[in-house]
Design a protein around this motif. Structure first.
Motif, mmCIF file in Angstrom:
data_model
loop_
_atom_site.group_PDB
_atom_site.id
_atom_site.type_symbol
_atom_site.label_atom_id
_atom_site.label_comp_id
_atom_site.label_asym_id
_atom_site.label_seq_id
_atom_site.Cartn_x
_atom_site.Cartn_y
_atom_site.Cartn_z
ATOM 1 N N ALA A 37 25.201 18.012 26.636
ATOM 2 C CA ALA A 37 25.962 16.764 26.809
ATOM 3 C C ALA A 37 25.404 16.026 28.012
ATOM 4 N N PRO A 38 25.548 14.701 28.017
ATOM 5 C CA PRO A 38 25.111 13.934 29.175
ATOM 6 C C PRO A 38 25.854 14.380 30.431
ATOM 7 N N PRO A 39 25.309 14.074 31.631
ATOM 8 C CA PRO A 39 24.173 13.174 31.879
ATOM 9 C C PRO A 39 22.828 13.856 31.649
ATOM 10 N N ARG A 40 21.872 13.057 31.205
ATOM 11 C CA ARG A 40 20.480 13.494 31.047
ATOM 12 C C ARG A 40 19.625 12.434 31.749
ATOM 13 N N PRO A 41 19.533 12.490 33.063
ATOM 14 C CA PRO A 41 19.012 11.368 33.844
ATOM 15 C C PRO A 41 17.559 11.011 33.570
ATOM 16 N N GLY A 49 19.595 4.794 26.332
ATOM 17 C CA GLY A 49 21.008 5.156 26.298
ATOM 18 C C GLY A 49 21.418 5.967 25.086
ATOM 19 N N TYR A 50 20.590 6.012 24.048
ATOM 20 C CA TYR A 50 20.879 6.840 22.864
ATOM 21 C C TYR A 50 21.164 8.258 23.330
ATOM 22 N N ARG A 51 22.244 8.851 22.839
ATOM 23 C CA ARG A 51 22.689 10.096 23.438
ATOM 24 C C ARG A 51 22.622 11.301 22.517
ATOM 25 N N ALA A 225 11.603 18.279 32.116
ATOM 26 C CA ALA A 225 11.982 16.875 31.893
ATOM 27 C C ALA A 225 11.167 15.949 32.782
ATOM 28 N N GLU A 226 10.844 16.412 33.981
ATOM 29 C CA GLU A 226 10.034 15.604 34.898
ATOM 30 C C GLU A 226 8.633 15.387 34.334
#
Length: 308
Positions: A37-41, A49-51, A225-226
Motif C-alpha cells: 500500500a502507499p506511500p511509494r515515494p 499517481g497510479y496506485r 527502488a532508487e
C-alpha cells in the motif's frame, strides 16, 4: 534493449500473473519489491499517481495494468507467444471479463480463511483508497454464500474448457488466458489451507494449475527502488511507433491534455499530454521534476480517458 523492471510485491496476485508471463517467455528481469500500500515515494512520480500494482518499467516507459503489460511484453519479445492458435482476441477479452467477475468473490473466499489475519492498516487502505469495501472477515462473512456462487459459476466454464484433458485452455501451449485464470487460483491456493479446493471447487483444476506454475518466473534479479528511479531519470521515452499519433477512434488528438482513470477501483486520475492512442492502448507524456520525461501506457478497457 532496456531492462524489464517489475515493481511488485510477493503476495500480489496480479503480479504473479506477470511473473509467470516472464516464465512463459523465459525472460530475465529486474525485481523491485514494492509496499502493498502507499506511500511509494519513488514509484508514484513514475506513474503520475497510479496506485495499483504491478507496474512494468522499460527505461522511461511505464506500463500500468496487466492488460497492457502483457501486450507490451508480446511486442518486445514475440516468442513464445501469449496468443497461440490465433487466440489473441478471445484471450484478451476473456481475461478482462474473468478478472472483473472473479476478483471480489475471490477476496471473499480468502477472507473466510484468513481475513482475521489482515493487518488493520491493510484493511483500511483497501477500504478507503483501493477497493472501497471492507475486506475484514467480519465484514465479508455474510456474503460468503454469494461469493462462492460466483466462484463456482466462473470456474465451471474453465473446468469445461479443460475437460478433454488438454494441457492448457487453447490446447498444448499456454496463453495469456491461462495466466489470468491461474492468478486468481493462485491467490486462493497460496493463501488458504487445502480445504479451499473443496470449498471453491478447484480440485479438478490441480493438474492445469501445476502446469502453469511450472512455467516459473523467468530469471529475476533484485533492484532497489532508487536504482529503478535512476534508470527512468537517465532514459528517454521510446516513441510508440506501434500506434498512430491520431489513431484514437473517439477523436482524441496528440498534444491534448487528458486524464486517465481506472473505472472500477483505485480511481486516481493520471494527467498528461496525449502522445498516441488507438482502441486498445493510450500513451501519455508526463514530465516529473526529478524523473524527467516519461511515457505512461494504459489499456483502454477498464480506463476512462477524458480531455482536460
Amino acid at each position: 534493449m532496456a531492462e524489464l523492471i517489475l515493481h511488485h510485491y510477493e503476495l500480489s496476485t496480479f503480479s504473479e500473473k506477470i511473473r509467470v508471463a516472464f516464465g512463459l517467455k523465459k525472460l530475465a528481469w529486474r525485481s523491485v519489491d514494492t509496499p502493498p500500500a502507499p506511500p511509494r515515494p519513488l514509484l508514484m512520480p513514475l506513474t503520475g499517481g497510479y496506485r495499483r500494482i504491478p507496474v512494468l518499467q522499460v527505461g522511461a516507459d511505464i506500463y500500468c495494468d496487466t492488460n497492457i503489460i502483457l501486450p507490451a511484453l508480446q511486442r518486445l519479445h514475440p516468442e513464445p507467444t501469449f496468443y497461440p492458435a490465433g487466440s489473441e482476441g478471445v484471450a484478451r477479452g476473456l481475461s478482462f471479463a474473468w478478472e472483473r467477475a472473479i476478483w471480489i468473490p475471490t477476496i471473499g473466499v480468502i477472507s473466510h480463511f484468513i481475513g482475521d489475519m489482515f493487518p488493520a492498516e491493510f484493511i483500511r487502505d483497501r477500504k478507503e483508497g483501493y477497493l472501497g469495501i471492507d475486506i475484514s472477515k467480519a465484514a465479508m462473512a455474510p456474503s460468503l454464500p454469494q461469493h462462492l456462487q460466483h466462484v463456482h459459476a466462473q470456474y465451471a466454464w474453465l473446468k469445461a474448457a479443460l475437460a478433454d484433458n488438454r494441457p492448457f485452455i487453447f490446447g498444448h501451449a499456454p496463453s495469456a488466458l491461462d495466466l489470468t485464470c491461474y492468478q486468481t487460483t493462485f491467490l486462493m491456493r497460496k493463501n488458504c489451507p487445502p480445504e479451499v479446493d473443496q470449498l471453491a471447487g478447484l480440485a479438478p483444476l490441480a493438474g492445469w494449475y501445476d502446469r502453469v506454475a511450472k512455467l516459473g518466473h523467468g530469471t529475476p534479479q533484485p533492484m532497489s527502488a532508487e536504482e529503478a528511479f535512476a534508470v527512468a531519470k537517465a532514459a528517454s521515452p521510446t516513441p510508440p511507433t506501434h500506434l498512430q499519433a491520431n489513431g484514437d477512434p473517439t477523436g482524441l488528438r496528440a498534444g491534448q491534455k487528458v486524464t486517465v482513470t481506472p473505472d472500477d477501483n483505485a480511481r486516481v486520475p493520471v494527467s498528461g499530454t496525449l502522445v498516441a492512442a488507438d482502441a486498445t492502448e493510450i500513451v501519455i507524456h508526463r514530465h516529473d521534476a526529478e524523473a524527467g520525461d516519461l511515457h505512461i501506457h494504459f489499456p483502454r478497457l477498464g480506463f476512462e480517458v477524458v480531455a482536460a
